[in-house]
Design an enzyme around this catalytic site. Structure first.
Site, PDB file in Angstrom:
ATOM      1  CG  HIS A 123      -1.929   0.956   1.380  1.00 12.46           C
ATOM      2  ND1 HIS A 123      -1.699   2.269   1.729  1.00 12.46           N
ATOM      3  CD2 HIS A 123      -3.259   0.848   1.197  1.00 12.46           C
ATOM      4  CE1 HIS A 123      -2.847   2.924   1.767  1.00 12.46           C
ATOM      5  NE2 HIS A 123      -3.817   2.086   1.440  1.00 12.46           N
ATOM      6  CG  ASP A 200       0.673  -2.447   6.265  1.00 13.47           C
ATOM      7  OD1 ASP A 200      -0.262  -2.594   7.064  1.00 13.47           O
ATOM      8  OD2 ASP A 200       0.579  -1.776   5.223  1.00 13.47           O
ATOM      9  CD  GLN A 203      -6.735  -4.689   4.060  1.00 10.78           C
ATOM     10  OE1 GLN A 203      -7.673  -5.424   4.388  1.00 10.78           O
ATOM     11  NE2 GLN A 203      -6.919  -3.436   3.697  1.00 10.78           N
ATOM     12  CE  LYS A 226      -7.137  -0.412   6.252  1.00 12.70           C
ATOM     13  NZ  LYS A 226      -7.941  -0.060   5.088  1.00 12.70           N
ATOM     14  CB  CYS A 364      -3.602   3.185  -1.707  1.00  9.70           C
ATOM     15  SG  CYS A 364      -4.847   4.426  -1.428  1.00  9.70           S
TER      16      CYS A 364
HETATM   17  C1  LIG Z   1      -2.252  -2.963   3.507  1.00 11.44           C
HETATM   18  C2  LIG Z   1      -2.604  -1.590   3.987  1.00 11.44           C
HETATM   19  N1  LIG Z   1      -1.676  -0.851   4.586  1.00 11.44           N
HETATM   20  C3  LIG Z   1      -1.947   0.364   5.065  1.00 11.44           C
HETATM   21  C4  LIG Z   1      -3.195   0.919   4.939  1.00 11.44           C
HETATM   22  C5  LIG Z   1      -3.454   2.283   5.494  1.00 11.44           C
HETATM   23  O1  LIG Z   1      -4.308   2.198   6.577  1.00 11.44           O
HETATM   24  P1  LIG Z   1      -4.944   3.513   7.231  1.00 11.44           P
HETATM   25  O2  LIG Z   1      -5.559   4.286   6.103  1.00 11.44           O
HETATM   26  O3  LIG Z   1      -5.928   2.983   8.204  1.00 11.44           O
HETATM   27  O4  LIG Z   1      -3.829   4.263   7.866  1.00 11.44           O
HETATM   28  C6  LIG Z   1      -4.190   0.202   4.303  1.00 11.44           C
HETATM   29  C7  LIG Z   1      -5.540   0.786   4.098  1.00 11.44           C
HETATM   30  O5  LIG Z   1      -6.261   0.410   3.218  1.00 11.44           O
HETATM   31  C8  LIG Z   1      -3.898  -1.096   3.828  1.00 11.44           C
HETATM   32  O6  LIG Z   1      -4.822  -1.840   3.220  1.00 11.44           O
END
Ligand SMILES: Cc1ncc(COP(=O)(O)O)c(C=O)c1O
Length: 405
Positions: A123, A200, A203, A226, A364
């Site tokens: 992401h 990270d 998900q 999430k 993203c």
């Molecule tokens: C794999 C991953 N990393 C990071 C993020 C960013 O999360 P947040 O927008 O809650 O900071 C997302 C959000 O969709 C994501 O799917």
């Protein structure tokens, strides 16, 4: 099936509504999940019964709010099996957690010429903070590629690692492909060469049982929104010896021990990294979301979501011209696809008219889109409150929409 999905659905008021006179089918859970009444109630209770600014005042409301806020830290610690509660740092979300590490780890440990390995399926929030840090410090980002099934080519990791590699940043579960990455194995490879790993978990945290000690993660990040919790709340877990050596990310109230114009000393962990008034009510309600998740049982949720994933995949693959991106066996409940001759945006817009919420676009993850030579996909992503009947409605609507083009 262990879970009583009909009963669970009653906990989520938003799922009861109709969109364009059709029952809502919510398949955008990878973007954000919906909240059960228990979480909504926790939020309301905070504002109606014990709202005050935490840690600072010696009065009843502030004490009660502080206690509830700190209880969530204990619950989050238990959820991911962190060693100590001080290793749980509350942030705005995964994005802020990664920015914190990129900044503070970068300041403490990165020199000009050092390298960070980042996977191709990340992401943007696990790419751009590293680029910003690399720009500041004169470091270099090295990409760990994926194959066409959406699998990380970890057999190439050895050849990418040099004596300048300082950290590997990788997602536990891809938000586009659903691929569950072998992060424990990657951590082992990294640690055998003295390299740190940031995982990270945005998900993963609501869909897999996380044990940061078993994974041997140096840093692990996730977002409450999430995980059936409020938005604007996230967690950074870090190894104590690293967090202690890292300088604060932001300055302000709460993160200090003593402030003098001659110099300032910093508070202990985790407060060193929690400057200013945090999202008090959000963190407290996140505690209720963790309770809900624990009562449901992450393993039960995961088993049901896998059943939904397989059921949906089998049906989607019968549609001519439909291609799914991310076909690895180790996969979470996320399906990204395109249909030949129909733009993903048109598919999403038309599905909405059937009351079906999916995501369309690049999610993203531009480098991942580039890998497949596409601009975007339609993404359906599941939570434990989804049903096979909803998948039938979705596939039926999709066929009707395709027939219109
Ligand atoms: C794999 C991953 N990393 C990071 C993020 C960013 O999360 P947040 O927008 O809650 O900071 C997302 C959000 O969709 C994501 O799917």
């Amino acid at each position: 099936m262990i879970l009583d999905i009909d009963k669970i659905r009653l906990d989520f008021p938003i799922l009861q509504q109709k969109i364009y006179k059709r029952p809502l089918v919510y398949f955008d859970n990878a973007a954000t999940t919906q909240r059960p009444q228990q979480v909504i109630d926790a939020l309301t209770r905070t504002y109606t019964e014990y709202y005050g600014n935490i840690h600072r005042a010696a009065h009843f409301l502030a004490d009660k709010a502080t206690e509830a806020y700190e209880q969530t830290r204990d619950k989050a610690r238990e959820l991911i099996n962190a060693e100590n509660r001080e290793q749980i740092i509350f942030t705005k979300g995964t994005t802020e957690s990664i920015n914190l590490v990129a900044f503070s780890f970068g300041e403490a440990f990165i020199q000009g010429g050092d390298e960070i390995i980042v996977s191709e399926m990340e992401h943007h929030s696990n790419i751009v903070p590293w680029q910003l840090m690399a720009g500041r410090k004169g470091a270099k980002i090295v990409m760990l590629p994926i194959d066409d099934e959406g699998r990380l080519q970890i057999e190439n990791l050895d050849s990418l690692i040099t004596d300048r590699t300082k950290l590997i940043a990788v997602t536990h579960v891809s938000n586009v492909l659903g691929t569950i990455n072998p992060v424990k194995k990657i951590a082992q490879i990294a640690h055998s060469k003295g390299i740190r790993i940031l995982i990270d978990g945005a998900q993963a945290a609501a869909h897999l049982r996380i044990d940061v000690q078993d994974l041997d993660a140096d840093f692990y990040t996730f977002s409450a929104h999430k995980m059936y919790g409020p938005n604007g709340v996230g967690v950074l877990y870090g190894k104590k010896e690293l967090l202690e050596k890292m300088s604060p990310y932001q300055g302000g109230g709460e993160m200090i021990s003593e402030v003098k114009f001659a110099g300032t000393t910093y508070n202990d962990l985790p407060y060193k990294f929690e400057a200013g008034t945090p999202n008090i009510s959000g963190v407290i309600a996140f505690g209720a979301a963790i309770d809900y998740l624990q009562q449901t049982g992450i393993e039960n949720a995961a088993a049901w979501e896998t059943e939904l994933l397989n059921y949906a995949t089998d049906q989607l693959l019968t549609i001519p011209g439909l291609r799914i991106y991310g076909t690895q066996a180790e996969k979470s409940g996320v399906i990204s696809f395109n249909v030949e001759g129909v733009h993903f945006f048109d598919l999403g817009t038309m599905l909405d008219k059937f009351g079906i919420a999916v995501r369309t676009g690049h999610h993203c993850a531009d480098p991942l889109m580039d890998h497949f030579g596409i601009q975007g996909t339609v993404r359906a992503s599941f939570a434990f409150y989804n049903t096979k009947e909803e998948i039938d409605v979705f596939v039926d609507a999709l066929k009707k929409v395709i027939a219109m083009f």
